[in-house]
Scaffold this motif. Sequence first.
Motif, PDB file in Angstrom:
ATOM      1  N   HIS A 173       0.716  -1.306  -0.047  1.00  0.00           N
ATOM      2  CA  HIS A 173      -0.039  -0.020  -0.157  1.00  0.00           C
ATOM      3  C   HIS A 173       0.973   1.290  -0.130  1.00  0.00           C
ATOM      4  N   GLU A 174       0.432   2.432  -0.740  1.00  0.00           N
ATOM      5  CA  GLU A 174       1.290   3.463  -0.968  1.00  0.00           C
ATOM      6  C   GLU A 174       1.363   4.344   0.694  1.00  0.00           C
ATOM      7  N   TYR A 188      -7.930   7.337   2.039  1.00  0.00           N
ATOM      8  CA  TYR A 188      -8.359   5.791   1.454  1.00  0.00           C
ATOM      9  C   TYR A 188      -9.533   5.178   1.984  1.00  0.00           C
ATOM     10  N   ARG A 189      -9.842   4.225   1.135  1.00  0.00           N
ATOM     11  CA  ARG A 189     -11.089   3.471   1.571  1.00  0.00           C
ATOM     12  C   ARG A 189     -10.626   2.281   2.404  1.00  0.00           C
ATOM     13  N   TRP A 190     -11.944   1.869   3.160  1.00  0.00           N
ATOM     14  CA  TRP A 190     -11.514   0.927   4.283  1.00  0.00           C
ATOM     15  C   TRP A 190     -12.330  -0.456   4.175  1.00  0.00           C
ATOM     16  N   ALA A 191     -12.206  -1.435   4.788  1.00  0.00           N
ATOM     17  CA  ALA A 191     -12.986  -2.608   5.003  1.00  0.00           C
ATOM     18  C   ALA A 191     -12.928  -2.565   6.408  1.00  0.00           C
ATOM     19  N   GLY A 235      -6.533  -2.685  -1.945  1.00  0.00           N
ATOM     20  CA  GLY A 235      -5.996  -1.536  -1.516  1.00  0.00           C
ATOM     21  C   GLY A 235      -6.803  -0.832  -0.407  1.00  0.00           C
ATOM     22  N   LEU A 236      -7.483  -1.666   0.310  1.00  0.00           N
ATOM     23  CA  LEU A 236      -8.160  -1.003   1.324  1.00  0.00           C
ATOM     24  C   LEU A 236      -7.505  -1.334   2.727  1.00  0.00           C
TER      25      LEU A 236
END
Length: 292
Positions: A173-174, A188-191, A235-236
Amino acid sequence: MDFRDLRYFETIAELQHVGRAAEKLHRTQPALTSCIRRLEEDCGFPVFERAGRGIRLTAAGQVLLKWAQRMRFDMEDAKLEIAAIGSGLAGHVRIGIVPTAARFLLPAAARQLLQEGPDITLRTVVGLVDKLNSLLEQGELDIVVATETPTAPGMVSRLLAEDVVVVAASAKHEIFSGKPTLRDLTKYRWALQPPGAPLRDWLDHTFDRRRLPRPDVQVESTMLLMLPTLIAETGLLSFFSRRHLGAKGSGSGFKEVPLKETTMLRRFVVTYREKGYLSAATLRLIDLLAQG
Protein backbone atom coordinates in the motif's frame (compact mmCIF):
# COMPACT_ATOMS: atom_id res chain seq x y z
CA MET A 1 -45.10 -23.18 43.84
CA ASP A 2 -44.70 -26.21 41.62
CA PHE A 3 -41.40 -26.44 39.69
CA ARG A 4 -43.24 -27.73 36.64
CA ASP A 5 -45.58 -24.72 36.70
CA LEU A 6 -42.54 -22.42 36.81
CA ARG A 7 -40.94 -24.22 33.86
CA TYR A 8 -44.13 -23.89 31.84
CA PHE A 9 -44.33 -20.25 32.90
CA GLU A 10 -40.83 -19.61 31.48
CA THR A 11 -41.86 -20.98 28.09
CA ILE A 12 -45.09 -18.95 28.03
CA ALA A 13 -43.10 -15.82 28.93
CA GLU A 14 -40.55 -16.55 26.19
CA LEU A 15 -43.17 -17.05 23.44
CA GLN A 16 -45.68 -14.49 24.79
CA HIS A 17 -48.49 -16.72 23.58
CA VAL A 18 -50.31 -19.56 25.36
CA GLY A 19 -51.17 -21.40 22.13
CA ARG A 20 -47.58 -21.51 20.85
CA ALA A 21 -46.35 -22.49 24.31
CA ALA A 22 -48.87 -25.35 24.38
CA GLU A 23 -47.53 -26.64 21.05
CA LYS A 24 -43.91 -26.42 22.20
CA LEU A 25 -44.59 -28.07 25.56
CA HIS A 26 -47.05 -30.66 24.16
CA ARG A 27 -49.68 -29.56 26.66
CA THR A 28 -53.22 -28.28 26.20
CA GLN A 29 -54.02 -24.59 26.41
CA PRO A 30 -56.41 -25.16 29.35
CA ALA A 31 -53.59 -26.90 31.23
CA LEU A 32 -51.31 -23.89 30.77
CA THR A 33 -54.11 -21.49 31.65
CA SER A 34 -54.56 -23.41 34.91
CA CYS A 35 -50.80 -23.17 35.48
CA ILE A 36 -50.93 -19.38 35.14
CA ARG A 37 -53.93 -19.20 37.48
CA ARG A 38 -52.13 -21.21 40.17
CA LEU A 39 -49.05 -18.98 39.97
CA GLU A 40 -51.17 -15.84 40.18
CA GLU A 41 -52.95 -17.21 43.24
CA ASP A 42 -49.59 -17.92 44.90
CA CYS A 43 -48.19 -14.49 43.97
CA GLY A 44 -51.30 -12.50 44.66
CA PHE A 45 -50.82 -10.52 41.45
CA PRO A 46 -51.46 -11.06 37.71
CA VAL A 47 -48.30 -12.26 35.94
CA PHE A 48 -49.49 -11.66 32.34
CA GLU A 49 -51.54 -9.01 30.56
CA ARG A 50 -53.03 -8.84 27.08
CA ALA A 51 -50.82 -7.38 24.31
CA GLY A 52 -52.42 -7.43 20.85
CA ARG A 53 -52.95 -11.06 19.88
CA GLY A 54 -50.55 -12.27 22.51
CA ILE A 55 -49.64 -11.62 26.13
CA ARG A 56 -46.76 -9.98 27.98
CA LEU A 57 -45.37 -10.07 31.47
CA THR A 58 -46.61 -7.67 34.10
CA ALA A 59 -44.16 -6.14 36.57
CA ALA A 60 -44.95 -9.00 38.96
CA GLY A 61 -44.45 -11.48 36.12
CA GLN A 62 -41.00 -10.09 35.36
CA VAL A 63 -39.97 -10.59 38.99
CA LEU A 64 -41.35 -14.13 38.98
CA LEU A 65 -39.50 -14.93 35.75
CA LYS A 66 -36.19 -13.82 37.25
CA TRP A 67 -36.63 -16.09 40.26
CA ALA A 68 -38.02 -18.97 38.20
CA GLN A 69 -34.89 -18.92 36.04
CA ARG A 70 -32.67 -18.75 39.09
CA MET A 71 -34.41 -21.73 40.68
CA ARG A 72 -34.06 -23.72 37.46
CA PHE A 73 -30.35 -22.89 37.25
CA ASP A 74 -29.89 -24.02 40.86
CA MET A 75 -31.65 -27.32 40.24
CA GLU A 76 -29.73 -28.01 37.04
CA ASP A 77 -26.43 -27.07 38.70
CA ALA A 78 -27.21 -29.35 41.65
CA LYS A 79 -27.80 -32.29 39.28
CA LEU A 80 -24.54 -31.54 37.44
CA GLU A 81 -22.52 -31.24 40.64
CA ILE A 82 -23.92 -34.50 42.03
CA ALA A 83 -23.25 -36.27 38.72
CA ALA A 84 -19.67 -34.99 38.73
CA ILE A 85 -18.82 -36.62 42.07
CA GLY A 86 -15.99 -39.04 41.45
CA SER A 87 -15.92 -38.43 37.69
CA GLY A 88 -12.64 -36.47 37.69
CA LEU A 89 -11.82 -34.30 34.69
CA ALA A 90 -14.82 -35.10 32.50
CA GLY A 91 -18.15 -33.66 31.41
CA HIS A 92 -19.58 -31.27 28.86
CA VAL A 93 -18.41 -27.66 28.56
CA ARG A 94 -20.59 -25.04 26.82
CA ILE A 95 -18.55 -22.01 25.85
CA GLY A 96 -19.54 -18.86 23.99
CA ILE A 97 -16.63 -16.99 22.44
CA VAL A 98 -16.01 -14.00 20.16
CA PRO A 99 -14.26 -14.64 16.81
CA THR A 100 -10.76 -13.31 17.60
CA ALA A 101 -10.57 -15.24 20.87
CA ALA A 102 -11.89 -18.32 19.07
CA ARG A 103 -9.04 -18.00 16.58
CA PHE A 104 -6.16 -17.23 18.91
CA LEU A 105 -7.02 -18.34 22.47
CA LEU A 106 -9.27 -21.38 22.19
CA PRO A 107 -7.41 -23.89 19.96
CA ALA A 108 -4.34 -24.40 22.18
CA ALA A 109 -6.44 -24.41 25.36
CA ALA A 110 -8.92 -26.91 23.90
CA ARG A 111 -6.13 -29.17 22.67
CA GLN A 112 -4.54 -29.30 26.13
CA LEU A 113 -7.91 -29.80 27.85
CA LEU A 114 -8.85 -32.74 25.63
CA GLN A 115 -5.43 -34.30 26.14
CA GLU A 116 -5.92 -34.13 29.90
CA GLY A 117 -9.54 -35.29 29.75
CA PRO A 118 -10.21 -37.43 26.66
CA ASP A 119 -13.88 -37.90 27.65
CA ILE A 120 -14.60 -34.15 27.85
CA THR A 121 -16.95 -32.78 25.21
CA LEU A 122 -17.12 -29.15 24.07
CA ARG A 123 -19.95 -27.12 22.58
CA THR A 124 -18.63 -23.86 21.13
CA VAL A 125 -20.83 -20.96 20.07
CA VAL A 126 -18.96 -18.20 18.20
CA GLY A 127 -20.73 -14.86 18.07
CA LEU A 128 -20.92 -11.26 19.23
CA VAL A 129 -20.71 -10.40 22.92
CA ASP A 130 -24.32 -9.19 23.36
CA LYS A 131 -25.79 -12.39 21.95
CA LEU A 132 -23.41 -14.59 23.95
CA ASN A 133 -24.15 -12.80 27.22
CA SER A 134 -27.86 -13.27 26.59
CA LEU A 135 -27.34 -17.03 26.15
CA LEU A 136 -25.30 -17.10 29.36
CA GLU A 137 -28.06 -15.34 31.28
CA GLN A 138 -30.59 -17.86 29.91
CA GLY A 139 -28.46 -20.77 31.10
CA GLU A 140 -27.61 -21.95 27.58
CA LEU A 141 -23.85 -21.45 28.12
CA ASP A 142 -21.51 -22.13 31.04
CA ILE A 143 -18.97 -19.40 30.25
CA VAL A 144 -18.47 -16.59 27.75
CA VAL A 145 -15.07 -15.44 26.49
CA ALA A 146 -15.32 -11.96 25.02
CA THR A 147 -13.93 -8.45 25.10
CA GLU A 148 -14.48 -6.71 28.41
CA THR A 149 -17.82 -4.95 28.94
CA PRO A 150 -19.61 -3.88 32.15
CA THR A 151 -20.41 -7.03 34.14
CA ALA A 152 -24.13 -7.64 34.60
CA PRO A 153 -25.59 -8.27 38.08
CA GLY A 154 -25.18 -11.88 39.13
CA MET A 155 -22.20 -12.40 36.82
CA VAL A 156 -18.44 -12.59 37.50
CA SER A 157 -15.67 -11.73 35.03
CA ARG A 158 -12.01 -12.74 35.13
CA LEU A 159 -9.21 -11.32 33.00
CA LEU A 160 -7.73 -13.77 30.49
CA ALA A 161 -5.54 -11.76 28.12
CA GLU A 162 -4.87 -8.36 26.63
CA ASP A 163 -5.11 -7.63 22.93
CA VAL A 164 -3.97 -4.76 20.73
CA VAL A 165 -6.03 -3.62 17.73
CA VAL A 166 -4.30 -1.68 14.94
CA VAL A 167 -4.82 -0.27 11.46
CA ALA A 168 -3.36 -2.55 8.79
CA ALA A 169 -3.02 -2.63 5.03
CA SER A 170 -1.35 -4.55 2.23
CA ALA A 171 2.44 -4.26 2.56
CA LYS A 172 2.42 -2.79 -0.96
CA HIS A 173 0.00 0.00 0.00
CA GLU A 174 1.23 3.49 -0.85
CA ILE A 175 0.59 4.63 2.72
CA PHE A 176 3.88 2.97 3.66
CA SER A 177 5.86 5.18 1.25
CA GLY A 178 6.23 7.82 3.98
CA LYS A 179 5.47 8.35 7.65
CA PRO A 180 1.65 8.26 7.80
CA THR A 181 -0.49 10.50 10.00
CA LEU A 182 -4.09 10.13 11.13
CA ARG A 183 -5.14 12.64 8.47
CA ASP A 184 -3.43 10.53 5.81
CA LEU A 185 -5.77 7.64 6.67
CA THR A 186 -8.76 9.70 5.52
CA LYS A 187 -7.49 9.61 1.93
CA TYR A 188 -8.13 5.90 1.50
CA ARG A 189 -11.04 3.48 1.57
CA TRP A 190 -11.58 0.86 4.25
CA ALA A 191 -12.96 -2.60 5.00
CA LEU A 192 -14.60 -2.52 8.44
CA GLN A 193 -17.32 -3.98 10.62
CA PRO A 194 -20.73 -2.20 10.57
CA PRO A 195 -21.48 0.74 12.89
CA GLY A 196 -22.39 -0.49 16.35
CA ALA A 197 -19.54 -3.01 16.48
CA PRO A 198 -17.17 -1.96 19.31
CA LEU A 199 -14.06 -1.74 17.09
CA ARG A 200 -15.86 0.30 14.44
CA ASP A 201 -17.30 2.72 16.98
CA TRP A 202 -13.94 3.19 18.71
CA LEU A 203 -12.26 3.97 15.39
CA ASP A 204 -15.02 6.34 14.25
CA HIS A 205 -14.82 8.25 17.52
CA THR A 206 -11.04 8.53 17.17
CA PHE A 207 -11.52 10.53 13.97
CA ASP A 208 -14.45 12.47 15.48
CA ARG A 209 -12.33 13.67 18.41
CA ARG A 210 -9.78 15.13 16.02
CA ARG A 211 -12.45 16.68 13.79
CA LEU A 212 -11.50 14.50 10.85
CA PRO A 213 -13.83 12.66 8.46
CA ARG A 214 -14.72 9.13 9.51
CA PRO A 215 -13.25 6.24 7.49
CA ASP A 216 -14.65 5.91 3.97
CA VAL A 217 -15.93 2.32 4.12
CA GLN A 218 -16.06 0.47 0.81
CA VAL A 219 -16.51 -3.05 2.21
CA GLU A 220 -18.57 -3.65 5.34
CA SER A 221 -18.64 -7.10 6.92
CA THR A 222 -19.83 -8.64 10.16
CA MET A 223 -17.28 -11.42 9.64
CA LEU A 224 -14.29 -9.96 11.44
CA LEU A 225 -11.97 -12.85 10.57
CA MET A 226 -12.48 -12.18 6.84
CA LEU A 227 -10.92 -8.71 7.02
CA PRO A 228 -7.19 -9.61 7.24
CA THR A 229 -7.31 -11.83 4.15
CA LEU A 230 -9.44 -9.27 2.31
CA ILE A 231 -7.11 -6.32 2.80
CA ALA A 232 -4.07 -8.38 1.81
CA GLU A 233 -5.70 -8.72 -1.63
CA THR A 234 -6.93 -5.13 -1.98
CA GLY A 235 -5.88 -1.54 -1.48
CA LEU A 236 -8.21 -1.16 1.50
CA LEU A 237 -7.29 -0.29 5.08
CA SER A 238 -8.77 -2.18 8.01
CA PHE A 239 -8.74 -2.37 11.81
CA PHE A 240 -8.22 -5.65 13.64
CA SER A 241 -6.14 -7.49 16.22
CA ARG A 242 -2.36 -7.29 15.94
CA ARG A 243 -2.40 -11.05 16.51
CA HIS A 244 -3.36 -11.47 12.84
CA LEU A 245 -0.06 -10.01 11.67
CA GLY A 246 2.04 -12.98 10.63
CA ALA A 247 -0.56 -15.51 11.82
CA LYS A 248 -0.82 -18.68 9.76
CA GLY A 249 -3.91 -18.83 7.60
CA SER A 250 -4.69 -15.11 7.88
CA GLY A 251 -3.31 -14.38 4.46
CA SER A 252 0.07 -12.79 3.94
CA GLY A 253 1.52 -9.55 2.67
CA PHE A 254 -0.05 -7.03 5.04
CA LYS A 255 1.36 -5.05 7.92
CA GLU A 256 0.49 -2.54 10.61
CA VAL A 257 0.16 1.19 10.01
CA PRO A 258 1.99 2.36 13.16
CA LEU A 259 -0.01 5.20 14.71
CA LYS A 260 -0.48 5.80 18.42
CA GLU A 261 -3.91 7.38 17.86
CA THR A 262 -5.27 4.23 16.19
CA THR A 263 -3.74 1.69 18.57
CA MET A 264 -6.48 0.30 20.77
CA LEU A 265 -5.86 -1.81 23.88
CA ARG A 266 -8.65 -4.17 24.85
CA ARG A 267 -9.01 -7.07 27.28
CA PHE A 268 -10.46 -10.53 26.89
CA VAL A 269 -12.36 -11.80 29.93
CA VAL A 270 -14.26 -14.94 30.84
CA THR A 271 -17.71 -14.38 32.35
CA TYR A 272 -19.90 -16.84 34.22
CA ARG A 273 -22.85 -16.84 36.63
CA GLU A 274 -21.71 -15.83 40.12
CA LYS A 275 -23.55 -18.64 41.90
CA GLY A 276 -23.59 -21.11 39.04
CA TYR A 277 -21.89 -24.48 39.09
CA LEU A 278 -18.72 -24.83 37.02
CA SER A 279 -17.46 -28.34 36.40
CA ALA A 280 -13.82 -29.29 36.90
CA ALA A 281 -13.45 -29.39 33.12
CA THR A 282 -14.82 -25.85 32.77
CA LEU A 283 -12.54 -24.53 35.52
CA ARG A 284 -9.54 -26.21 33.87
CA LEU A 285 -10.45 -24.67 30.50
CA ILE A 286 -10.58 -21.21 32.12
CA ASP A 287 -7.09 -21.74 33.56
CA LEU A 288 -5.75 -22.87 30.18
CA LEU A 289 -7.31 -19.87 28.40
CA ALA A 290 -5.60 -17.57 30.89
CA GLN A 291 -2.25 -19.13 30.00
CA GLY A 292 -2.70 -18.51 26.27
